[in-house]
Design an enzyme around this catalytic site. Structure first.
Site, PDB file in Angstrom:
ATOM      1  N   ARG A  36      97.801  21.448  -0.963  1.00 30.42           N
ATOM      2  CA  ARG A  36      97.792  21.323   0.502  1.00 30.42           C
ATOM      3  C   ARG A  36      98.676  22.392   1.122  1.00 30.42           C
ATOM      4  O   ARG A  36      98.311  23.002   2.136  1.00 30.42           O
ATOM      5  CB  ARG A  36      98.261  19.932   0.927  1.00 30.42           C
ATOM      6  CG  ARG A  36      97.260  18.824   0.655  1.00 30.42           C
ATOM      7  CD  ARG A  36      97.834  17.458   0.987  1.00 30.42           C
ATOM      8  NE  ARG A  36      98.094  17.295   2.414  1.00 30.42           N
ATOM      9  CZ  ARG A  36      98.748  16.258   2.940  1.00 30.42           C
ATOM     10  NH1 ARG A  36      99.220  15.295   2.145  1.00 30.42           N
ATOM     11  NH2 ARG A  36      98.945  16.171   4.240  1.00 30.42           N
ATOM     12  N   CYS A  55     106.391  17.140   5.958  1.00 30.73           N
ATOM     13  CA  CYS A  55     105.302  16.740   5.055  1.00 30.73           C
ATOM     14  C   CYS A  55     104.041  16.593   5.891  1.00 30.73           C
ATOM     15  O   CYS A  55     103.793  17.422   6.774  1.00 30.73           O
ATOM     16  CB  CYS A  55     105.653  15.443   4.322  1.00 30.73           C
ATOM     17  SG  CYS A  55     105.952  14.026   5.404  1.00 30.73           S
TER      18      CYS A  55
END
Length: 284
Positions: A181, A240
């Protein structure tokens, strides 16, 4: 914040304390939609005796479109009090993955004034591995008053992150998302978000701090951050997807005694959705 303020307790220890009246146990399980798991449904099916369930999707800022946006001290105190959580109690938080979403509640409780908050190492899997008793259904714990004493200096805004990413800034931005990611090799699990990372951020996947559902040793965690080039003596902002697993990094850094750590609450849910903010993508 040192290790004494980032407490990690074992299932064995908790088994001897779970019935004490000054202890509150909280199930803070939360999962990405792609996991096809419901923290609340699993709580109803089985939880540590006396535990209450904290819903990360509901105790949020009602005026924000961002997932898990930090609530006001008043909103958090009302929700915590309704669950029977008081700031002056001993509090142990856990989750169903071992170490994943529990540190988010640890961070929030500390942020809003609770002093004695611990994370259960290994979470609910460690509890049931010892064939310890479980309860089912909703909690019947009585409500109480949570006296909030906010320490909002631990929260980083998008402007703080922008300043941290400026060339010459001493502040480091550390991203807890998976490597794929972070590099932009896969689509984000939330629709409408660009893939990639903040230019200048470094990647320390939260999974690198955990092994078999347990937090790695302080020595090993220090090595993980060192390998990523993170200087514990310089300011750090953790980030995050939506502010949950960034708390795992914050917990690990607190274990190591890092003193200047903030959490970017908007995280990639905010940054990745804004076309005016730059995104970097690594080559495969």
């Amino acid at each position: 914040m040192g290790a004494e303020q980032a407490k990690l307790v074992t299932a064995e220890w908790l088994a001897g304390e779970v019935d004490k009246p000054d202890l509150v146990v909280v199930d803070a399980s939360w999962y990405l939609p792609s996991a096809h798991r419901s923290g609340h449904a699993e709580f109803l099916a089985g939880h540590i005796p006396g535990a209450v369930f904290f819903d990360h999707d509901k105790v949020v800022d009602p005026d924000s479109e961002l997932p898990h946006a930090l609530p006001s001290p008043e909103v958090f105190a009302a929700a915590a009090g309704a669950l029977g959580i008081a700031a002056d109690k001993r509090i142990v938080v856990y989750d169903g993955a071992g170490i994943s979403s529990a540190p988010r509640l640890w961070w929030m409780l500390r942020l809003f004034g609770a002093e004695d908050v611990a994370v259960l190492d290994g979470g609910f899997p460690a509890w049931i591995a010892g064939e310890r008793p479980v309860e089912t259904g909703e909690s019947n714990r009585l409500g109480t008053h949570f006296a909030a004493k906010p320490r909002l200096e631990a929260v980083a805004t998008v402007e703080d992150v922008q300043r941290a990413l400026d060339r010459g800034s001493a502040t480091q931005v550390v991203d807890a998302r998976s490597s794929s990611r972070f590099k932009g090799l896969v689509a984000e699990p939330r629709p409408g978000l660009r893939s990639g990372h903040m230019p200048g951020a470094v990647n320390v996947p939260m999974t690198d701090l955990v092994e078999d559902g347990h937090l790695k040793s302080d020595h090993d965690i220090k090595g993980v951050f060192a390998e990523a080039g993170v200087d514990l003596d310089r300011p750090i902002i953790t980030t995050c997807g939506s502010g949950v697993t960034a708390s795992v990094l914050a917990f690990g850094l607190a274990r190591l005694g890092a003193e200047d750590v903030r959490l970017y609450d908007g995280s990639w849910s905010e940054w990745g959705a804004r076309a005016d903010l730059p995104v970097a993508v690594d080559e495969a």
